[in-house]
Design a protein around this motif. Sequence first.
Motif, PDB file in Angstrom:
ATOM      1  N   ARG A 112       7.784   1.523   3.550  1.00  0.00           N
ATOM      2  CA  ARG A 112       7.826   2.988   3.899  1.00  0.00           C
ATOM      3  C   ARG A 112       9.040   3.539   4.356  1.00  0.00           C
ATOM      4  O   ARG A 112      10.066   2.554   4.579  1.00  0.00           O
ATOM      5  CB  ARG A 112       6.623   3.129   5.404  1.00  0.00           C
ATOM      6  CG  ARG A 112       7.148   2.471   6.493  1.00  0.00           C
ATOM      7  CD  ARG A 112       6.127   2.720   7.452  1.00  0.00           C
ATOM      8  NE  ARG A 112       6.282   1.570   8.651  1.00  0.00           N
ATOM      9  CZ  ARG A 112       5.371   1.315   9.212  1.00  0.00           C
ATOM     10  NH1 ARG A 112       4.104   1.771   9.310  1.00  0.00           N
ATOM     11  NH2 ARG A 112       5.522   0.760  10.585  1.00  0.00           N
ATOM     12  N   ALA A 118       0.395   5.016   1.519  1.00  0.00           N
ATOM     13  CA  ALA A 118      -0.416   5.561   2.630  1.00  0.00           C
ATOM     14  C   ALA A 118      -0.073   7.223   2.897  1.00  0.00           C
ATOM     15  O   ALA A 118       0.326   7.369   3.972  1.00  0.00           O
ATOM     16  CB  ALA A 118      -0.420   4.841   3.896  1.00  0.00           C
ATOM     17  N   PRO A 119      -0.108   7.990   2.023  1.00  0.00           N
ATOM     18  CA  PRO A 119       0.027   9.378   2.170  1.00  0.00           C
ATOM     19  C   PRO A 119      -0.823  10.160   3.062  1.00  0.00           C
ATOM     20  O   PRO A 119      -2.166   9.769   3.142  1.00  0.00           O
ATOM     21  CB  PRO A 119       0.278   9.890   0.860  1.00  0.00           C
ATOM     22  CG  PRO A 119      -0.917   9.209   0.275  1.00  0.00           C
ATOM     23  CD  PRO A 119      -0.749   7.793   0.631  1.00  0.00           C
ATOM     24  N   SER A 120      -0.351  11.111   3.790  1.00  0.00           N
ATOM     25  CA  SER A 120      -1.549  11.981   4.639  1.00  0.00           C
ATOM     26  C   SER A 120      -1.900  13.168   3.691  1.00  0.00           C
ATOM     27  O   SER A 120      -0.745  13.867   3.265  1.00  0.00           O
ATOM     28  CB  SER A 120      -0.704  12.414   5.686  1.00  0.00           C
ATOM     29  OG  SER A 120      -0.349  11.144   6.767  1.00  0.00           O
ATOM     30  N   GLU A 172      -4.545   8.770   4.645  1.00  0.00           N
ATOM     31  CA  GLU A 172      -4.306   8.695   5.860  1.00  0.00           C
ATOM     32  C   GLU A 172      -4.820  10.252   6.623  1.00  0.00           C
ATOM     33  O   GLU A 172      -3.912  11.140   7.063  1.00  0.00           O
ATOM     34  CB  GLU A 172      -2.876   8.288   6.469  1.00  0.00           C
ATOM     35  CG  GLU A 172      -2.360   7.006   6.207  1.00  0.00           C
ATOM     36  CD  GLU A 172      -1.562   6.393   6.964  1.00  0.00           C
ATOM     37  OE1 GLU A 172      -0.755   6.914   7.637  1.00  0.00           O
ATOM     38  OE2 GLU A 172      -2.015   5.080   7.452  1.00  0.00           O
ATOM     39  N   ARG A 192       0.700  -1.197   0.034  1.00  0.00           N
ATOM     40  CA  ARG A 192       0.042   0.037  -0.021  1.00  0.00           C
ATOM     41  C   ARG A 192       0.907   1.207   0.205  1.00  0.00           C
ATOM     42  O   ARG A 192       2.044   1.131   0.412  1.00  0.00           O
ATOM     43  CB  ARG A 192      -0.832  -0.067   1.055  1.00  0.00           C
ATOM     44  CG  ARG A 192      -0.443  -0.464   2.638  1.00  0.00           C
ATOM     45  CD  ARG A 192       0.465   0.480   3.211  1.00  0.00           C
ATOM     46  NE  ARG A 192       0.778   0.456   4.646  1.00  0.00           N
ATOM     47  CZ  ARG A 192       1.427   1.568   5.265  1.00  0.00           C
ATOM     48  NH1 ARG A 192       2.058   2.418   4.465  1.00  0.00           N
ATOM     49  NH2 ARG A 192       1.711   1.257   6.506  1.00  0.00           N
ATOM     50  N   LEU A 246      10.384   5.518   9.836  1.00  0.00           N
ATOM     51  CA  LEU A 246       9.297   5.000  10.525  1.00  0.00           C
ATOM     52  C   LEU A 246      10.014   3.672  11.223  1.00  0.00           C
ATOM     53  O   LEU A 246       9.067   3.056  11.601  1.00  0.00           O
ATOM     54  CB  LEU A 246       8.255   4.695   9.634  1.00  0.00           C
ATOM     55  CG  LEU A 246       7.437   6.225   9.494  1.00  0.00           C
ATOM     56  CD1 LEU A 246       6.588   5.734   8.373  1.00  0.00           C
ATOM     57  CD2 LEU A 246       6.851   6.688  10.764  1.00  0.00           C
ATOM     58  N   TYR A 285      -1.913   7.997  14.783  1.00  0.00           N
ATOM     59  CA  TYR A 285      -1.224   7.328  13.727  1.00  0.00           C
ATOM     60  C   TYR A 285      -0.988   6.002  13.849  1.00  0.00           C
ATOM     61  O   TYR A 285      -1.375   5.147  13.272  1.00  0.00           O
ATOM     62  CB  TYR A 285       0.256   7.968  13.325  1.00  0.00           C
ATOM     63  CG  TYR A 285       0.760   7.293  12.619  1.00  0.00           C
ATOM     64  CD1 TYR A 285       0.616   6.927  11.240  1.00  0.00           C
ATOM     65  CD2 TYR A 285       2.138   6.732  13.055  1.00  0.00           C
ATOM     66  CE1 TYR A 285       1.504   6.037  10.466  1.00  0.00           C
ATOM     67  CE2 TYR A 285       2.938   5.996  12.614  1.00  0.00           C
ATOM     68  CZ  TYR A 285       2.583   5.431  11.100  1.00  0.00           C
ATOM     69  OH  TYR A 285       3.541   4.680  10.314  1.00  0.00           O
ATOM     70  N   VAL A 288      -3.135   2.945  11.668  1.00  0.00           N
ATOM     71  CA  VAL A 288      -1.995   2.453  10.761  1.00  0.00           C
ATOM     72  C   VAL A 288      -2.019   0.904  10.724  1.00  0.00           C
ATOM     73  O   VAL A 288      -2.339   0.125   9.899  1.00  0.00           O
ATOM     74  CB  VAL A 288      -0.549   2.922  10.614  1.00  0.00           C
ATOM     75  CG1 VAL A 288       0.085   2.261  11.917  1.00  0.00           C
ATOM     76  CG2 VAL A 288      -0.042   2.686   9.265  1.00  0.00           C
TER      77      VAL A 288
HETATM   78  N1  GLU Z   1       0.935   8.521   6.353  1.00  0.00           N
HETATM   79  C1  GLU Z   1       2.242   8.442   6.725  1.00  0.00           C
HETATM   80  C2  GLU Z   1       3.071   9.253   5.894  1.00  0.00           C
HETATM   81  O1  GLU Z   1       2.689  10.235   4.862  1.00  0.00           O
HETATM   82  C3  GLU Z   1       2.756   7.020   6.263  1.00  0.00           C
HETATM   83  C4  GLU Z   1       2.382   5.882   7.154  1.00  0.00           C
HETATM   84  C5  GLU Z   1       2.993   4.560   6.530  1.00  0.00           C
HETATM   85  O2  GLU Z   1       3.881   4.492   5.667  1.00  0.00           O
HETATM   86  O3  GLU Z   1       2.926   3.700   7.641  1.00  0.00           O
HETATM   87  O4  GLU Z   1       4.275   9.691   6.281  1.00  0.00           O
END
Ligand code: GLU
Length: 291
Positions: free
Chosen positions: A219, A8-10, A42, A6, A223, A201, A205
């Motif tokens: 990612r 998963a951008p904010s 996200e 996936r 992280l 978050y 997540v």
């Molecule tokens: N939403 C997060 C971001 O934009 C990424 C989260 C993830 O990949 O776990 O940095």
Amino acid sequence: MTCVTRFAPSPTGPLHLGHAFSAFIAHDMARASGGRFLLRIEDIDTTRSRPQWDTQILDDLAWLGLTWDGPVMRQTDRLDAYRAALDTLWQQGLLYPCTCTRRDIATALSAPQEGADPPMGPDGVIYPGTCRDLSPRTGPIPTEAALRLDLGAALHHPRYTFTETGTPANGTPRTMTRSADVLLSQVGDIVLSRKDFLGSYHLSVILDDAAQQITHVTRGEDLFDATWIHVVLQVLLSLPTPTYHHHRLVRDETGKRLAKRDDARSLATYRSEGRTPDDIRHLAGLAPSSL
Ligand code: GLU
Ligand code: ZN
């Protein structure tokens, strides 16, 4: 096993080169193995998310030539799932309300260790535990305060593990292990629900990755430490732990990592300058698409 990844951008700003890199990694890993590539917006942090960025993200990804499978998941549609998980953890006596401000935390930390820098965890300074034993953990779940996980009570195993994998092209999977003692001192009691929105978050997540049946989370390596929180939560909530691939971060010429506010490197800027998606792959240090 089919590989499901996936992106998963904010939606809190424009996508930049670093996001494109991350999206390419997830997309290419899924496509190379005949798997599925899913998209999740996200937008849990409603104080910073904007519909304008949500729209722009979909547009940028389409321009990059990335297609995703199935409907887009949005965290703002998932509040019931977050509430249910918080209830479960509350019933287990693992959450407590915390009303500390940043300043309260800084003050509590500066007292005993004058001069020394307070230890940092994945979410910043490690919470000193001020509110941990202030209120009984019975009755209805408190909604007027942030909720923290009592990590000392939540760590039921002597050690926690997950599998870190390379990309399909390079890399033998490695088992990463950390002991409960180390996690306790390096992570602390993290916030699982914020006062201004339901969840966090970390909570959303792991619930979303499970709901989307993600097998490979790709990612940024920034992280990596947060992944330990996710593994602990997966164990607590009986969710599967996916395989992780923490990729390098895209940096500018001075070695500084790109940030959302770095508008100069937003995809929209590159597009307006007439760059192509293959230029973006090249700028991010990837080979041209062969998929
Ligand atoms: N939403 C997060 C971001 O934009 C990424 C989260 C993830 O990949 O776990 O940095
Ligand atoms: Zn507190």
